[in-house]
Enzyme design. Structure first.
Site, short mmCIF file in Angstrom:
data_model
loop_
_atom_site.label_atom_id
_atom_site.label_comp_id
_atom_site.label_asym_id
_atom_site.label_seq_id
_atom_site.Cartn_x
_atom_site.Cartn_y
_atom_site.Cartn_z
NE ARG A 217 31.70 46.97 36.77
CZ ARG A 217 30.68 47.47 36.08
NH1 ARG A 217 29.45 47.28 36.47
NH2 ARG A 217 30.90 48.19 34.99
CD GLU A 219 28.84 44.98 40.67
OE1 GLU A 219 28.53 46.11 40.28
OE2 GLU A 219 28.75 43.97 39.97
NE ARG A 225 20.29 41.88 36.70
CZ ARG A 225 19.86 41.74 37.95
NH1 ARG A 225 19.45 40.57 38.40
NH2 ARG A 225 19.81 42.78 38.76
CG HIS A 226 25.16 41.01 38.78
ND1 HIS A 226 23.82 41.03 39.09
CD2 HIS A 226 25.47 42.26 38.35
CE1 HIS A 226 23.34 42.25 38.88
NE2 HIS A 226 24.32 43.02 38.42
CD GLU A 362 22.29 47.88 32.83
OE1 GLU A 362 21.67 48.11 33.88
OE2 GLU A 362 23.49 48.17 32.68
CB SER A 365 24.99 51.54 31.01
OG SER A 365 24.06 50.93 31.85
NE ARG A 413 24.19 41.34 33.05
CZ ARG A 413 23.88 42.36 33.84
NH1 ARG A 413 23.10 43.33 33.40
NH2 ARG A 413 24.36 42.42 35.06
P1 ATP Z 1 23.48 46.00 36.65
O1 ATP Z 1 22.61 47.18 36.95
O2 ATP Z 1 22.80 44.92 35.88
O3 ATP Z 1 24.23 45.49 37.84
P2 ATP Z 1 25.41 47.94 35.83
O4 ATP Z 1 24.51 49.06 35.44
O5 ATP Z 1 26.09 47.97 37.13
O6 ATP Z 1 24.63 46.53 35.66
P3 ATP Z 1 27.27 48.84 33.87
O7 ATP Z 1 28.30 49.45 34.73
O8 ATP Z 1 26.29 49.73 33.21
O9 ATP Z 1 26.50 47.72 34.69
O10 ATP Z 1 28.01 47.89 32.83
C1 ATP Z 1 27.69 47.82 31.46
C2 ATP Z 1 27.20 46.43 31.09
O11 ATP Z 1 28.12 45.43 31.52
C3 ATP Z 1 25.89 46.02 31.75
O12 ATP Z 1 24.79 46.54 31.04
C4 ATP Z 1 25.96 44.53 31.69
O13 ATP Z 1 25.62 44.03 30.41
C5 ATP Z 1 27.42 44.25 31.92
N1 ATP Z 1 27.67 43.98 33.33
C6 ATP Z 1 27.77 44.87 34.34
N2 ATP Z 1 28.04 44.29 35.52
C7 ATP Z 1 28.12 42.98 35.24
C8 ATP Z 1 28.40 41.84 36.04
N3 ATP Z 1 28.65 41.95 37.34
N4 ATP Z 1 28.42 40.62 35.44
C9 ATP Z 1 28.18 40.50 34.12
N5 ATP Z 1 27.92 41.53 33.31
C10 ATP Z 1 27.89 42.76 33.85
MG MG Z 2 24.31 49.96 33.71
#
Ligand code: ATP
Ligand code: MG
Length: 439
Positions: A217, A219, A225-226, A362, A365, A413
């Site tokens: 990612r 981001e 948590r990221h 979270e 998803s 997480r």
């Molecule tokens: P958030 O809203 O917390 O940024 P997201 O909705 O973008 O997460 P999803 O695309 O739904 O994330 O990814 C599924 C799962 O993967 C998330 O629920 C989370 O547990 C994990 N996850 C997502 N992005 C990250 C990240 N940048 N670092 C660590 N874990 C992640």
């Molecule tokens: Mg999500």
């Protein structure tokens, strides 16, 4: 003589054994030298008395983190077992022979001998190959390993086929800006930010698939948590009657994974003062209900039908208080904030999707996906995207696909929350964040 592991020593009182490991710490008491030796199974105290001349001479040179081999007599340590957390508090080794196998060339940059190191996160991560040797830090990864294997074990027992999907992609599949672009010979490519399309293809082939795989990612987050590379625990299942089936399956996953950690990681959990209780039925509520609660109970209003990190924390607090659960499913997210492949609800403003929250964040998803080709094309257009860009993906559906759904679950997480780690980065061996590409 064969090497014996430290955890076996309590059963070998009166025997001469050979041990190998790291010097966790050396302490001198008058003429006696004490060394705590560490191997993959635990720690044990060793004593070296001046009478054993050669061993004593060698022991005098020993410093923390020397890797050594010893032979010695296992002796009972009266009263020792009670005041120590270690699994070998009841015995010690009276050393007869001692050899150095390998030693640091330079001074250790950090002292890792104490279980509670209290290092700054940056120090912890900058010196990762050393700080990971620490017993309490290592424990995180024993638990992590258990999560990964328990997940796979459970999914296989539910007849999901394990797949591995490509992480180098030709196009930024789901759209959005969180893709890392890489050079791929003479063209551009992208690192996968989810296995979404391939696992859907997998479900159309095998009915049930799961993957444990890297997710990238791009981001620029600075949160606890990221990270920019993590391990996703994904699944996709066909012939569902609705997204409840997906939530039910994920609930069973969490029940199993947590019970396995409780069963197999008691020593590690104890180091963190953590107890795991059985996961009961996970409460479900619509996102809109959650937003009502946030408004009424916490005076927190969201601008749109969406929830932020603070809202997730508060709703978990509320659920814990009112339903005694560390988990909650929030359901029916609006179409506007979910990907185009999300199955619309009977009220098409909402989707048949969910997030699973655990102890304030979270962790997953998921939802039901659109499986009808024409509906999918229309949904892509409605998002303002060009179906041409999704030709490979759409090919899956052109030839018919059963109703299906799945989830993406973040592995790190889960550990972070179970052990109440300040940052997700502590739950990753060598984390990657905006600033960190080494070690
Ligand atoms: P958030 O809203 O917390 O940024 P997201 O909705 O973008 O997460 P999803 O695309 O739904 O994330 O990814 C599924 C799962 O993967 C998330 O629920 C989370 O547990 C994990 N996850 C997502 N992005 C990250 C990240 N940048 N670092 C660590 N874990 C992640
Ligand atoms: Mg999500």
């Amino acid at each position: 003589m064969e090497r014996v592991l430290i955890e076996k020593t309590p059963n070998l009182v009166g025997k001469i054994v050979k041990l190998k490991g790291w010097v966790n710490i050396r302490r001198d008491h008058g003429k006696l030298i004490f060394i705590d030796l560490r191997d993959r199974t635990g720690k044990i105290q060793m004593v070296i008395i001046p009478d054993k001349e050669e061993a004593y001479k060698a022991a005098k040179e020993i410093r923390n983190e020397y890797i050594i081999e010893v032979e010695g007599l296992v002796k009972a340590r009266p009263g020792g077992a009670k005041n120590e957390k270690s699994n070998t508090g009841g015995v010690e080794i009276e050393v007869e022979k001692l050899f150095v196998i390998s030693k640091p060339e330079v001074e250790m940059p950090v002292n890792i001998s104490e279980d509670n190191m209290n290092l700054q996160l940056e120090t912890l991560l900058d010196n990762r190959t050393i700080t990971l040797r620490n017993e309490k830090v290592k424990a995180i990864f024993k638990i992590y390993s258990e999560i990964i294997s328990a997940y796979s074990r459970f999914m296989k027992s539910e007849s999901f086929v394990e797949i591995k999907t490509p992480k180098i992609l030709s196009s930024a599949t789901e759209g959005g800006a969180n893709f890392f672009k890489i050079k791929y010979f003479d063209q551009d490519a992208y690192l996968a930010q989810s296995p979404q399309f391939y696992k859907q293809a997998g479900a159309a082939i095998f009915e049930r698939v799961f993957e444990v795989g890297s997710v990238f990612r791009a981001e620029p987050h600075y949160t606890t948590r990221h990270v920019n590379e993590y391990i996703g625990l994904d699944a996709e299942m066909a012939f569902i009657d609705g997204f409840e089936d997906v939530m039910d399956e994920l609930e069973k996953v969490m029940q199993y994974v947590l019970s396995e950690i409780a069963k197999n990681c008691s020593r590690e959990l104890e180091m963190y003062g953590v107890e795991i209780f059985p996961v009961e039925k996970i409460p479900k509520m619509k996102l809109t209900e959650a937003l009502d609660i946030l408004d009424k109970e916490y005076g927190k209003k969201m601008e749109e039908v969406d929830i932020d990190a603070e809202g997730e924390r508060l709703i978990c607090e509320w659920v814990k208080k009112n339903h005694q659960s560390d988990f909650v499913f929030l359901t029916h997210y609006p179409t506007s904030i979910r990907p185009f492949y999300s199955m619309p609800s009977s009220d098409p403003q909402y989707t048949e999707t969910f997030d699973l929250l655990f102890m304030g964040v979270e962790i997953a998803s998921g939802g039901q996906r659109i499986h009808d080709y024409n509906q999918l094309v229309a949904s892509i257009k409605k998002k303002g995207l060009d179906p041409e860009q999704f030709n490979d993906y759409l090919d899956i559906f052109k030839y018919g696909v059963p109703p299906h759904g799945g989830w993406g679950l973040g592995s790190e997480r889960i550990v972070q929350k179970i052990l109440a780690l300040g940052s997700i980065k502590e739950a990753i061996l060598f984390p990657r964040d905006v600033k960190r590409l080494t070690p």
